[in-house]
Design a protein around this motif. Sequence first.
Motif, PDB file in Angstrom:
ATOM      1  N   LEU A 214       8.141   5.759  58.391  1.00 21.53           N
ATOM      2  CA  LEU A 214       6.732   5.440  58.207  1.00 21.53           C
ATOM      3  C   LEU A 214       5.854   6.386  59.013  1.00 21.53           C
ATOM      4  N   ASP A 215       4.745   6.792  58.423  1.00 23.49           N
ATOM      5  CA  ASP A 215       3.794   7.695  59.062  1.00 23.49           C
ATOM      6  C   ASP A 215       2.854   6.879  59.950  1.00 23.49           C
ATOM      7  N   LEU A 216       2.787   7.234  61.231  1.00 29.93           N
ATOM      8  CA  LEU A 216       1.942   6.503  62.179  1.00 29.93           C
ATOM      9  C   LEU A 216       0.621   7.211  62.487  1.00 29.93           C
ATOM     10  N   GLU A 217       0.378   8.365  61.907  1.00 29.06           N
ATOM     11  CA  GLU A 217      -0.859   9.084  62.223  1.00 29.06           C
ATOM     12  C   GLU A 217      -2.081   8.200  61.958  1.00 29.06           C
ATOM     13  N   GLY A 218      -2.939   8.041  62.975  1.00 27.48           N
ATOM     14  CA  GLY A 218      -4.150   7.245  62.843  1.00 27.48           C
ATOM     15  C   GLY A 218      -3.952   5.748  63.017  1.00 27.48           C
ATOM     16  N   VAL A 219      -2.710   5.313  63.215  1.00 29.88           N
ATOM     17  CA  VAL A 219      -2.431   3.884  63.393  1.00 29.88           C
ATOM     18  C   VAL A 219      -2.753   3.466  64.826  1.00 29.88           C
TER      19      VAL A 219
ATOM     20  N   PRO B 205      -5.965   3.177  71.614  1.00 24.12           N
ATOM     21  CA  PRO B 205      -5.552   4.528  71.229  1.00 24.12           C
ATOM     22  C   PRO B 205      -4.927   4.518  69.834  1.00 24.12           C
ATOM     23  N   VAL B 206      -4.910   5.661  69.181  1.00 26.90           N
ATOM     24  CA  VAL B 206      -4.279   5.773  67.866  1.00 26.90           C
ATOM     25  C   VAL B 206      -3.252   6.908  67.904  1.00 26.90           C
ATOM     26  N   PHE B 207      -2.206   6.763  67.130  1.00 25.87           N
ATOM     27  CA  PHE B 207      -1.148   7.762  67.113  1.00 25.87           C
ATOM     28  C   PHE B 207      -1.644   9.088  66.539  1.00 25.87           C
ATOM     29  N   PRO B 208      -1.188  10.199  67.110  1.00 24.47           N
ATOM     30  CA  PRO B 208      -1.614  11.529  66.640  1.00 24.47           C
ATOM     31  C   PRO B 208      -0.811  11.989  65.431  1.00 24.47           C
TER      32      PRO B 208
END
Length: 307
Positions: free
Chosen positions: A152-157, A181-184
């Motif tokens: 799963l892509d966590l960017e922005g999560v 914070p959000v994942f990069p």
Amino acid sequence: MQINKLYTGLALASALVLTGCGGDSDGQYVASNGNGGPIVNSELSYTEFDPFTDISNNQYKDGWGKLAYRLSNSGLMQTISTIVGSSPTAYQDSVGDVSELEFYAGQNLFIAVPEDFDSQFYNINFVDSDTFKLNIRSGNASVNSTYDIITLDLEGVGKQPSNAKTGIDTDLSSFPSSVNPVFPNGSQCYIFLETPNQNFYTFSEDEDEGSMTIDEWIANEKTYNTVTNLVKENIGIDNELPAARYTDEDGEIVAAVRYNGLIYGAFYNQSGVQENFNTNPDIEEVYCSLYNDVAANFLETQIKANY
């Protein structure tokens, strides 16, 4: 610590770290890896974090541990460290080094192996970049399963709202309410889905529910739960161990095995049936806690900054 039935040896989070069931894995969160899945050159690396209660000067404080794994054909390399704690080994000290036994039992089958991954009992065979096979053996007995990895892509999560129905829930939910914070870019997490190659029950040495018969366990379950599709059978090398399983009101299989006079809560593994968990955050909230290096480095930095 959230642990599934194979975490004891491999830290593969599935049964206890996913929420919901059914659905496809297609959606905006499914990562598209141009170079394939997370298994690269017959190695699989991932990291998990574990919040714990630290005691320092007779005061309880929040602490965090880190568990980094590298799985290869030669075995499992595990590195445990303290990210936040009263000493460099606070987390290691809280976990301890006691190894329990994990049991696998079916028709004319019984295996007892240590929780800690040992190549004497566990064998890994990588199939492709998203799949591996696990063989657990002791003497002439063995059980086999295939694991498919969902990325799963966590960017922005970021942190999930407390009333969230969809999205990805990560360790960020444990953070103070004042930070979000959000994942990069490049952050990913993994979900492991098991497909057993045979029917068997799995239970752990430290999960006994006390001394009772299978019939007494069933009667107790009927008092508090909806019991349907009840199955009673005998399992073990000589089929000497009473076992039972049923389907509850949520459609989940609940199982127990009587061993050495004690009842153990168990998982029932069905041959050819993949674990039925929702892996699509667009349909239902999914908890995902096995991270790639980018996500793990980000989380470690955030943990140190906020605790």
